[in-house]
Motif scaffolding. Structure first.
Motif, short mmCIF file in Angstrom:
data_model
loop_
_atom_site.label_atom_id
_atom_site.label_comp_id
_atom_site.label_asym_id
_atom_site.label_seq_id
_atom_site.Cartn_x
_atom_site.Cartn_y
_atom_site.Cartn_z
N GLY A 148 0.82 -1.21 0.00
CA GLY A 148 0.00 0.00 0.00
C GLY A 148 0.85 1.24 0.00
O GLY A 148 2.07 1.20 -0.22
N VAL A 149 0.21 2.38 0.24
CA VAL A 149 0.90 3.67 0.33
C VAL A 149 0.60 4.28 1.69
O VAL A 149 -0.56 4.34 2.11
CB VAL A 149 0.46 4.63 -0.80
CG1 VAL A 149 0.99 6.04 -0.56
CG2 VAL A 149 0.93 4.11 -2.15
N ARG A 150 1.66 4.74 2.34
CA ARG A 150 1.52 5.35 3.66
C ARG A 150 1.92 6.83 3.57
O ARG A 150 2.94 7.18 2.98
CB ARG A 150 2.43 4.64 4.66
CG ARG A 150 2.37 5.20 6.08
CD ARG A 150 3.24 4.38 7.00
NE ARG A 150 4.65 4.42 6.61
CZ ARG A 150 5.57 3.57 7.06
NH1 ARG A 150 5.23 2.59 7.86
NH2 ARG A 150 6.83 3.68 6.67
N ARG A 151 1.09 7.66 4.18
CA ARG A 151 1.41 9.08 4.27
C ARG A 151 1.54 9.46 5.73
O ARG A 151 0.72 9.06 6.56
CB ARG A 151 0.35 9.92 3.57
CG ARG A 151 0.43 9.75 2.05
CD ARG A 151 -0.34 10.79 1.29
NE ARG A 151 -0.11 10.62 -0.14
CZ ARG A 151 -1.02 10.77 -1.07
NH1 ARG A 151 -2.25 11.12 -0.73
NH2 ARG A 151 -0.72 10.60 -2.34
N SER A 152 2.56 10.25 6.04
CA SER A 152 2.82 10.63 7.43
C SER A 152 3.48 11.99 7.46
O SER A 152 4.16 12.39 6.50
CB SER A 152 3.72 9.58 8.10
OG SER A 152 4.90 9.37 7.34
N PRO A 153 3.28 12.74 8.55
CA PRO A 153 3.87 14.08 8.63
C PRO A 153 5.39 14.02 8.79
O PRO A 153 5.93 13.16 9.49
CB PRO A 153 3.20 14.67 9.87
CG PRO A 153 2.77 13.49 10.69
CD PRO A 153 2.44 12.42 9.71
N LEU A 154 6.07 14.94 8.13
CA LEU A 154 7.52 15.08 8.24
C LEU A 154 7.85 16.17 9.27
O LEU A 154 7.01 17.03 9.57
CB LEU A 154 8.12 15.44 6.88
CG LEU A 154 7.93 14.39 5.78
CD1 LEU A 154 8.45 14.94 4.44
CD2 LEU A 154 8.65 13.10 6.13
N THR B 286 5.50 10.43 1.73
CA THR B 286 4.76 9.38 1.03
C THR B 286 5.69 8.21 0.78
O THR B 286 6.75 8.38 0.16
CB THR B 286 4.20 9.89 -0.30
OG1 THR B 286 3.34 11.01 -0.06
CG2 THR B 286 3.42 8.80 -1.02
N ASP B 287 5.30 7.04 1.25
CA ASP B 287 6.10 5.83 1.06
C ASP B 287 5.23 4.69 0.58
O ASP B 287 4.11 4.50 1.09
CB ASP B 287 6.75 5.38 2.38
CG ASP B 287 7.81 6.33 2.88
OD1 ASP B 287 8.86 6.43 2.23
OD2 ASP B 287 7.58 6.96 3.93
N VAL B 288 5.74 3.91 -0.36
CA VAL B 288 5.16 2.60 -0.63
C VAL B 288 5.63 1.68 0.49
O VAL B 288 6.80 1.69 0.87
CB VAL B 288 5.62 2.07 -1.99
CG1 VAL B 288 5.07 0.66 -2.24
CG2 VAL B 288 5.17 3.01 -3.11
#
Length: 376
Positions: free
Chosen positions: A93-99, A106-108
């Motif tokens: 999947g794709v994960r989104r998280s605050p930097l 955005t990471d696979v």
């Protein structure tokens, strides 16, 4: 986690009964119903806090456990599922998280399940083709996945420029860098499938054509093939081995009328299979029906939203395929598998958010029995 725009119909469920989430802006996937080495079926779906998993308690059912939550903070409501010959199931999947600087990363990501019902290994990041540019990384498409002849995973995505990128795992378990396969004007998700001879084929729909790549063996580079002047509805392409040599037949919904088309690389045209227009990816399964080698298809009917089933003699598209509606309206796309008793099983997520399954009747032909709500 980014919340889905809507839950599958109705009020939020009780906390102890998690339900899938449905985001109409996110492409549907199929292939999420799989049979493990022990013969038990497992179904997967995106949920609020990660991935939901249902598992048969014994091969052939009818009882299931779950849904269990496989935690995955920040995972978008989309899931690609790939299974190798070893039975291992790869969730992508794709994960989104605050930097730290306030931007969004955005990471696979992927996780691995070795055995039916057993714990899933921790989610591991594969990053993106743009590790230094979060704005570009946020523009990547959603991943598709395929397991090669050595049991290694390959992930393919539409990149920020409208081409295709792939990242492949080596037999040792190490990951190669993201490879730019080039291309342009790619729409929606990319299809990746393994042929019986070990070749991995990738198809990417553009506005007026299909882009193609092949990788002859694990560890080799993807080579660009000739474009195919056929129009494919984005997010609808899937493939399965068919011919005696294990070559692939690709299936999709036509971009104009929504009917299912079948195509092989040696063909100049795509064959139309019946007159049922559908949405999302086409679910596929090759199995014997009354002693004949058949390819079974399922999709979500475009007019009614109900699951529809068809079958035809493998690679004999001239024989045609008659579509039969079954059950109540569903969301996303159906998935197909054979259970531990060799029966065809179709699974869908209903508009009530529950998992529903129907099994092949013990009679000639290919008729499904009553739909059963898992966990009812």
């Amino acid at each position: 986690m980014r919340k889905a725009k809507r839950r599958a119909d109705g009020p939020a469920p009780a906390e102890e009964t998690p339900l899938p989430v449905v985001d109409p802006s996110v492409p549907a996937t199929t292939g999420w119903l799989v049979r493990g080495k022990d013969g038990r079926l497992t179904a997967y779906a995106p949920g609020d806090e990660g991935v939901l998993r249902w598992t048969e308690t014994v091969p052939g059912g009818p009882e299931w456990s779950g849904p269990e939550v496989i935690p995955a903070s920040g995972l978008l409501p989309y899931l690609a599922v790939a299974q190798g010959a070893d039975g291992y199931v790869h969730l992508v999947g794709v994960r989104r998280s605050p930097l730290p600087d306030g931007r969004t990363g955005t990471d696979v990501v992927y996780a691995l399940q070795y055995q039916s019902g057993r714990p899933v290994r921790d989610w591991r990041p594969l990053g993106s083709p743009y590790p230094a540019d979060p704005a570009l990384a946020e523009q990547i498409g959603l991943p598709s996945a395929v397991v090669d002849a050595e049991g290694s995973l390959t992930v393919v995505i539409r990149n920020a420029g409208g081409g295709v990128c792939a990242r492949s795992q080596a037999k040792t378990g190490a990951w190669n860098a993201w490879a730019d396969l080039k291309g342009s004007d790619v729409r929606g998700t990319v299809s990746a499938a393994l042929a019986g001879d070990g070749v991995v084929e990738v198809l990417a729909p553009a506005s007026d054509r299909l882009l193609r790549w092949e990788r002859e063996k694990p560890g080799a580079r993807f080579e660009r093939g000739d474009d195919v002047p056929l129009r494919v509805a984005p997010g609808s392409a899937t493939a399965t081995p068919t011919g005696g040599t294990g070559g692939l037949t690709h299936f999709w919904h036509d971009a104009e009328d929504g009917t299912v088309r079948a195509w092989r690389p040696a063909s100049a045209e795509a064959a139309t299979l019946g007159d049922s227009a559908g949405t999302g990816p086409v679910a596929l399964l090759r199995t014997a029906v009354d002693g004949h080698d058949c390819t079974v298809l399922a999709h979500r009917d475009g007019a009614t939203g109900r699951p529809a089933l068809a079958a035809y003699p493998t690679e004999d598209e001239a024989a045609g395929a008659a579509w039969t509606l079954s059950g109540s309206p569903c969301v996303g796309a159906p998935s197909l598998a054979l259970d531990g008793r060799g029966r065809l099983v179709m699974a869908v997520i209903g508009t009530d958010g529950a998992l529903w399954v129907a099994r092949q009747k013990p009679e000639p032909g290919l008729a499904l029995g009553m739909w059963e709500r898992v966990g009812a």
